[in-house]
Write an enzyme that holds these catalytic residues in place. Sequence first.
Site, short mmCIF file in Angstrom:
data_model
loop_
_atom_site.label_atom_id
_atom_site.label_comp_id
_atom_site.label_asym_id
_atom_site.label_seq_id
_atom_site.Cartn_x
_atom_site.Cartn_y
_atom_site.Cartn_z
N TYR A 1 0.85 -1.19 0.00
CA TYR A 1 0.00 0.00 0.00
C TYR A 1 0.88 1.24 0.00
CZ TYR A 1 -4.32 2.23 -0.35
OH TYR A 1 -5.32 2.99 -0.88
N ARG B 1 -8.46 10.30 -8.75
CA ARG B 1 -7.64 10.96 -7.72
C ARG B 1 -6.93 9.89 -6.92
NH1 ARG B 1 -8.39 11.41 -2.03
NH2 ARG B 1 -7.20 9.59 -2.60
N LYS C 1 -6.17 -2.18 -1.41
CA LYS C 1 -7.11 -2.02 -0.29
C LYS C 1 -7.71 -3.35 0.11
CE LYS C 1 -7.41 2.18 1.12
NZ LYS C 1 -8.07 3.38 1.61
N GLU D 1 -13.50 4.42 -3.72
CA GLU D 1 -12.11 4.68 -3.39
C GLU D 1 -11.44 5.56 -4.44
OE1 GLU D 1 -10.77 3.33 -0.55
OE2 GLU D 1 -8.99 4.49 -1.02
N ASP D 2 -10.84 6.63 -3.98
CA ASP D 2 -10.03 7.50 -4.85
C ASP D 2 -10.78 8.04 -6.06
OD1 ASP D 2 -8.09 7.25 -2.99
OD2 ASP D 2 -6.55 6.43 -4.30
N ASP E 1 -14.15 5.43 1.71
CA ASP E 1 -13.07 5.37 2.70
C ASP E 1 -12.29 6.67 2.78
OD1 ASP E 1 -11.46 3.89 4.62
OD2 ASP E 1 -9.88 4.12 3.13
N ASP E 2 -12.14 7.35 1.64
CA ASP E 2 -11.35 8.60 1.64
C ASP E 2 -12.01 9.65 2.53
OD1 ASP E 2 -9.58 7.57 -0.38
OD2 ASP E 2 -11.27 7.81 -1.74
N ASN F 1 -0.47 11.85 1.32
CA ASN F 1 0.28 10.72 0.76
C ASN F 1 0.56 10.97 -0.71
OD1 ASN F 1 0.17 8.99 3.05
ND2 ASN F 1 -1.97 8.57 2.59
P1 NAD Z 1 -9.02 16.14 -2.37
O1 NAD Z 1 -8.57 16.29 -3.77
O2 NAD Z 1 -10.43 15.81 -2.11
O3 NAD Z 1 -8.68 17.48 -1.56
C1 NAD Z 1 -7.50 18.20 -1.66
C2 NAD Z 1 -7.75 19.57 -1.10
O4 NAD Z 1 -6.53 20.26 -1.02
C3 NAD Z 1 -8.69 20.45 -1.92
O5 NAD Z 1 -9.60 21.07 -1.06
C4 NAD Z 1 -7.77 21.50 -2.53
O6 NAD Z 1 -8.41 22.76 -2.71
C5 NAD Z 1 -6.73 21.60 -1.45
N1 NAD Z 1 -5.47 22.16 -1.94
C6 NAD Z 1 -4.80 21.88 -3.07
N2 NAD Z 1 -3.69 22.64 -3.16
C7 NAD Z 1 -3.66 23.40 -2.05
C8 NAD Z 1 -2.78 24.38 -1.56
N3 NAD Z 1 -1.69 24.73 -2.23
N4 NAD Z 1 -3.07 24.98 -0.38
C9 NAD Z 1 -4.16 24.62 0.31
N5 NAD Z 1 -5.04 23.69 -0.11
C10 NAD Z 1 -4.80 23.10 -1.28
O7 NAD Z 1 -8.08 15.04 -1.73
P2 NAD Z 1 -8.30 14.24 -0.36
O8 NAD Z 1 -9.02 12.98 -0.61
O9 NAD Z 1 -8.85 15.16 0.65
O10 NAD Z 1 -6.80 13.81 -0.01
C11 NAD Z 1 -5.84 14.79 0.27
C12 NAD Z 1 -4.56 14.13 0.74
O11 NAD Z 1 -4.78 13.43 1.96
C13 NAD Z 1 -3.97 13.10 -0.22
O12 NAD Z 1 -2.58 13.24 -0.26
C14 NAD Z 1 -4.32 11.79 0.38
O13 NAD Z 1 -3.39 10.77 0.05
C15 NAD Z 1 -4.26 12.12 1.86
N6 NAD Z 1 -5.05 11.21 2.66
C16 NAD Z 1 -4.45 10.61 3.74
C17 NAD Z 1 -5.16 9.73 4.51
C18 NAD Z 1 -4.50 9.11 5.71
O14 NAD Z 1 -3.41 9.43 6.02
N7 NAD Z 1 -5.13 8.22 6.42
C19 NAD Z 1 -6.45 9.40 4.18
C20 NAD Z 1 -7.04 10.03 3.08
C21 NAD Z 1 -6.33 10.93 2.33
#
Ligand code: NAD
Length: 545
Positions: free
Chosen positions: A98, A150, A168, A239-240, A262-263, A402
Amino acid sequence: MKLNQQSSERGVALLQNPLRNKGTAFTEIERDALGLRGLLPPHIHTQDEQMARFLENMRNLTDPLEKFTALSALHDRNEALFFRVVCDNVDEIMPLIYTPTVGLACQRFGHIFQRPRGMFISINDRGRIADILRNWPHKAGIIVVTDGERILGLGDQGANGMGIPVGKLSLYTACAGVDPAICLPVTLDMGTNNESLLADPYYVGLRRHRVTGPAYDELVDEFITAACEVFPDVIIQFEDFANHNAFRLLERYRNKICTFNDDIQGTASVALAGVFSALRVKGTKLSDEKFLFLGAGEAATGIADLIVAAMVAQGIDQETARKSCWLVDSKGLVVKSREGLAAQKLPYAHDHPPITDFLTALTTLKPTGIIGVAAVGGTFTPEVLRSMAEINERPIVFALSNPTSKAECTAEQAYNGTDGRALFASGSPFAAVQYKGKTFVPRQGNNSYIFPGVGLGAIACGATRVTDEMFLAAAQTLADHVTPADLEQGSLFPPLSNTREVSAHIAVAVAEVAFERALASKSRPEDMLTLVRAHVYDPRYPAHA
Ligand code: NAD
């Protein structure tokens, strides 16, 4: 329908069925009974010996992607051995199957492709999806589906995103013991807007830009309807998906079928569990905290919503609870006066003058915790960390983006930047950090603490819906498994090697909610943990294949 025909397999067909193949571990009796005599070298190995051989070979590889490929090949030829390897070496193997390696594997998917796994359904399959699903040879109990738009923080990977549902579902089995035979990874190929993939001769998906609008929705709808028809009790995990589809699809289906995202919801639950642990260290209540999120997408609003739900469950009114969560997106602080805000951000659009950058928002709002989920690497700068340490005795710093390259800061930066006072969690794994004579063991706020147990619980009780209340119960259960010794070394989560046990208890908590809310299709057992354990797959070879 050709469901579950595998038990009659013999000979070469048996050796080529990864769900039943034991390779050189087939016994003398089995070799005679199953037509295997002569098809295997004479010496019979134990599963332990097979595992040692695999690990020796894998550890000789230096490149994580080569290790990923070796693990995928093992998965494709002997699932029991694959899951033994994963379960007995979780800390080593999880980052390979993963995040972070799976991100690279998706980017290189077409180049390292060896054998298909799961089902690919494309926009060209309209009108015949139910028939296509019937080609799957097993009865699916859990589907993880992506449209690849995504992938982690890596954007549109099109059909290459298949690495994620496959990964997953491996975690469902590794972390909770969900039977791999009922796991079905699905990729909906809607095209891709990733030009470099479209120009890549080895890309596995359709050569077209993404379909949008009604055609997209119709395909998703046909898929959902067909999946529920072909596999009546199936749980479908989204997912994603990009956030312009993820929230819509969740709202459309969450009250109609057994589904979750899950996200949004899994992330929320694991992050809330990390917050609960941080509160134990600080000796504060959830309502004492103020969170500033960097990012306002699926993860951020999902976490904020569950924090609010937890506060409401503790008796705080919803309006007050929402004021403890603030979001910064790519345009700056999310405030009431901003026009055209997406629906999921509106509850957190507070009355405040606009602020364009994160550091100014931080020094103005003085949060007790910052949660990075914008997928922009390095954004928790030394100034950000120093400010958090000035405002707070024990600042909560979650760098959840991530893969590792997108993390807001490393564990080392978090401890160095806050004089060792940060209560830190990350999305990708970081090694232990030495700071001023103390060893900190940061742990991942990894969704795999949560969703496998939620899925197991839903299967065990025959849940008809997956609700936010279940994710709240899962968060509390996970937090309850964090020991004082974990907290002492800076760990806000239990060790990953403990996930199977934690997942069983999360499954119980989820099933309890299902029974409580009349969302279980099975009758309530006397002992919920026994019921859950009865559904757990053991990767050690059964006495007879
Ligand atoms: P998403 O695309 O739904 O959201 C991303 C957000 O970031 C958007 O609101 C966007 O406007 C904002 N953004 C982009 N560039 C920016 C900047 N320069 N300044 C401020 N905000 C900015 O994505 P997501 O599903 O919310 O995932 C985001 C991140 O979180 C990914 O890297 C994902 O891998 C990580 N994530 C981690 C976990 C975990 O650790 N358990 C779980 C889910 C997601």
